[in-house]
Design a protein around this motif. Structure first.
Motif, short mmCIF file in Angstrom:
data_model
loop_
_atom_site.label_atom_id
_atom_site.label_comp_id
_atom_site.label_asym_id
_atom_site.label_seq_id
_atom_site.Cartn_x
_atom_site.Cartn_y
_atom_site.Cartn_z
N ALA A 170 0.84 -1.18 0.03
CA ALA A 170 -0.21 0.01 0.01
C ALA A 170 0.76 1.12 0.09
O ALA A 170 0.44 2.31 -0.47
CB ALA A 170 -0.92 -0.05 1.17
N ARG B 153 1.22 2.94 -3.13
CA ARG B 153 -0.11 3.52 -3.67
C ARG B 153 -0.25 2.63 -5.29
O ARG B 153 -0.69 3.55 -6.11
CB ARG B 153 -0.04 4.97 -3.91
CG ARG B 153 0.05 5.66 -2.38
CD ARG B 153 -1.29 5.37 -1.67
NE ARG B 153 -1.20 6.25 -0.53
CZ ARG B 153 -0.67 5.85 0.75
NH1 ARG B 153 -0.07 4.83 0.88
NH2 ARG B 153 -0.88 6.70 1.74
N VAL C 25 -7.13 -2.52 3.80
CA VAL C 25 -5.77 -1.61 3.71
C VAL C 25 -5.36 -1.17 2.17
O VAL C 25 -5.15 0.23 1.70
CB VAL C 25 -4.60 -2.01 4.46
CG1 VAL C 25 -3.23 -1.47 4.10
CG2 VAL C 25 -5.11 -2.13 5.72
N ARG D 154 -7.23 -1.48 -0.64
CA ARG D 154 -8.42 -0.70 -1.33
C ARG D 154 -8.22 0.85 -0.84
O ARG D 154 -8.48 1.73 -1.58
CB ARG D 154 -9.82 -1.24 -1.26
CG ARG D 154 -9.75 -2.74 -1.82
CD ARG D 154 -10.98 -3.29 -1.89
NE ARG D 154 -11.87 -2.54 -2.65
CZ ARG D 154 -12.55 -2.86 -3.69
NH1 ARG D 154 -12.08 -3.97 -4.40
NH2 ARG D 154 -13.48 -2.41 -4.48
N ARG D 155 -8.31 1.14 0.44
CA ARG D 155 -8.30 2.46 1.12
C ARG D 155 -7.09 3.15 0.72
O ARG D 155 -6.97 4.50 0.74
CB ARG D 155 -8.36 2.47 2.71
CG ARG D 155 -9.97 1.70 2.75
CD ARG D 155 -10.13 1.77 4.48
NE ARG D 155 -10.35 2.95 4.70
CZ ARG D 155 -10.91 3.40 6.10
NH1 ARG D 155 -10.68 2.71 6.98
NH2 ARG D 155 -11.14 4.56 6.33
N SER D 156 -6.02 2.51 0.52
CA SER D 156 -4.90 3.22 -0.28
C SER D 156 -4.83 3.57 -1.57
O SER D 156 -4.10 4.33 -2.13
CB SER D 156 -3.52 2.49 0.31
OG SER D 156 -3.21 1.48 -0.93
N GLY D 157 -6.00 3.47 -2.33
CA GLY D 157 -6.37 3.61 -3.52
C GLY D 157 -6.14 2.45 -4.53
O GLY D 157 -6.46 2.79 -5.82
N ALA D 158 -5.99 1.28 -4.24
CA ALA D 158 -5.83 0.42 -5.17
C ALA D 158 -7.53 -0.08 -5.69
O ALA D 158 -8.17 -0.45 -4.91
CB ALA D 158 -5.47 -1.02 -4.59
#
Lengths: 357, 357
Positions: free
Chosen positions: B142, B145, B164, B166-170
């Motif tokens: 993560a 990014r 973790v 998905r919330r970092s932008g994945a």
């Protein structure tokens, strides 16, 4: 859209800007270090110190725990690029992926090097170079703004490529391969030693007419050519003959070579590595040629399969330098980028004498 | 220090801030896109359009050439992170490196996938997970990014880990391995099929007491366990017996197993893969056990070495789906991140019948 938390603004705004990428409709907004600071009731600087394990700042264990708990609760992860900017330099090291299946030796080496660099707080990423030439590859690497690049021997780095990397912020450009490249540091695995060691052993056993298998598979030339050079250098001292033998890694190519074997008048062969040795030895045996009486066979890599063959395969064993000192070396070259190019020899070779030659 | 070029300021200043890292004393300042714009006599937007191959904007070939020449002259390389910010999303896809030497099958697959993603203008980086557990690995990924992560089957992704990422932008979290993970997309290589295929073949040849080699090497369990399950499922239909046989990849372990072979009362063995098959077959032969009369042996992977053994080794051949459609799939999942988890089966298996069983 105005933000409600003033600490998001000002000179520290890059990290938040970077993390405000569009989200999936189903996901909450990406949490920022400001959110962590607010939840923990501390400053953003404190969040940064705690999460980056900065030991130079005194922060109580209670505060550290509160920050870590807040980060966990929010699912906050530091942004590598943003952290790099705060630190004044990136922490990314690029390692190569190779173009052909890795053998256990290199595989272990790269994993140890990766672990060693990670212990020094570098982010290690591997980047393939398939389909990239000497110009494309350094450009593609430079786009990631690594602080250090370890480039594979299969890419011929040019002075221009090295300059592209250094001007994009790379403190250390290091090649890993058979030969140093002018202007870059070099971790050298001098393949000449492998050929020299194999042929030296065959000469000691009295062989004087020595074939050297040259794989026709693409990508192996950077290894095969210097092994042949090393074989020739060793043979010259004894007035022995060296004969390059092109070979594809398939049974047909091996059978063809075995058919004309006696016309070649060879009493030994260094077969490039253990896998080519297994292929050729099977073809020679099928053609009625006695190994090692008529022809001695030596491989390289000391793979398990060599011990399982009959006769058991003699081989050149290779060892690479341990990786942790090399991770420390990379770190030193990054911290002190002004010095002259350094060359370090990684390869140690020795013969494992079994039954085949 | 004030800058002399006004276009460096304002909303577009992130890219320049990112590239103003400290330089080596011997190197000129890192060139920016503003420097390229100035030298070419065009706007920074034009530089961006040309260097990112944006075909939606009409720019004359003369201007394009002037921009490219200026970039080359200055040694300017776009900054991946900055470009991502302008585009509103990152273009980085993380691929796994595996913990054991890659076989040719997976090696080719990953290289094709990497090339396919690169053709779609993604930046592909590989990231090792040695020494990282199910919590550490997603956090480490993560930090980079990535817009998509393809996670190896050797890391047990948890719902927390997926969150973790998905919330970092994945946009797309995709597992690659024997089993799907809830909440993530899955490229499934169902190893049960390998065991089922091997044992199905042995059953057809009339064998009913079948050993299944279980490698003791760490990291292989995620492959070996489902192969055993598949073997058991196939055997159950015929009332055949399946016996798991722990084996280390060394001659001593194989010799010990061969010594007690006749007490096991087996008429066949599926040896996990061709390399373990070669090891065990040699030990069985050295112990005077006739292959295939007393014991049939089947490997997997269809490696060259199986064709070179005597008797020639029967094996399970695996094929993976072609990689370009998978690169397109990754791209689709990134563009449309709202959908339900998708599972795609990559593995096709078939028996290659030779002499050993």
């Amino acid at each position: 859209m105005p933000r409600s938390v003033p600490t998001h603004r000002g000179s520290g705004r890059l990290p938040d800007a970077m993390s405000q990428l569009p989200n999936q409709p189903t996901e909450p907004p990406v949490p920022t270090s400001a959110d962590v600071a607010r939840l923990a009731g501390v400053s953003r600087a404190t969040v940064s110190y705690v999460l980056n394990n900065n030991a130079s700042v005194r922060i109580s264990e209670t505060t550290r725990r509160r920050v870590r708990e807040a980060a966990t609760e929010l699912g906050y992860v530091p942004h590598a690029a943003a952290r790099s900017l705060r630190a004044g330099h990136t922490r990314m090291v690029l390692l190569p992926t190779v173009n052909f299946p890795t053998d256990p030796l290199h595989h272990r080496f790269f994993h140890e090097l990766e672990s060693g660099l990670r212990r020094l707080d570098y982010t290690v990423v591997q980047y393939g170079s398939t389909g990239l030439d000497s110009d494309d590859a350094p450009r593609a690497w430079a786009e990631l703004r690594p602080v250090a690049v370890i480039a594979p021997g299969t890419i011929d780095l040019t002075p221009h490529g090295i300059s592209v990397l250094r001007r994009s912020g790379a403190k250390a450009v290091i090649t890993l391969g058979p030969r140093p490249v002018p202007g870059a540091h070099a971790l050298v695995m001098d393949q000449r030693e492998v050929g020299g060691c194999a042929v030296g052993h065959l000469l000691e056993s009295g062989r004087r007419r020595i074939g050297v298998v040259m794989p026709e598979e693409c990508g192996l030339a950077p290894f095969a050519e210097p092994r042949l050079t090393g074989a020739r250098q060793a043979a010259r001292l004894h007035g022995a003959r060296v004969e390059p033998l092109p070979l594809r890694y398939d049974e047909e190519s091996a059978a063809r070579l075995a058919t004309r074997w006696r016309t070649l008048d060879l009493d030994a062969v260094f077969a490039y590595n253990d896998e080519y040795a297994m292929l050729l030895m099977r073809a020679l045996q099928d053609a009625g040629i006695d190994v090692p009486r008529e022809t001695a066979v030596v491989g390289a890599d000391d793979l398990m399969l060599g011990r399982l063959l009959r006769p058991r395969l003699s081989t050149v064993r290779m060892e690479l330098a341990t990786a942790q000192p090399l991770a420390d070396l990379v770190d030193r070259l990054v911290r002190d980028p002004g010095g002259a190019p350094e060359h370090h020899d990684l390869l140690r070779v020795g013969v494992v004498r079994r039954q085949s030659g």
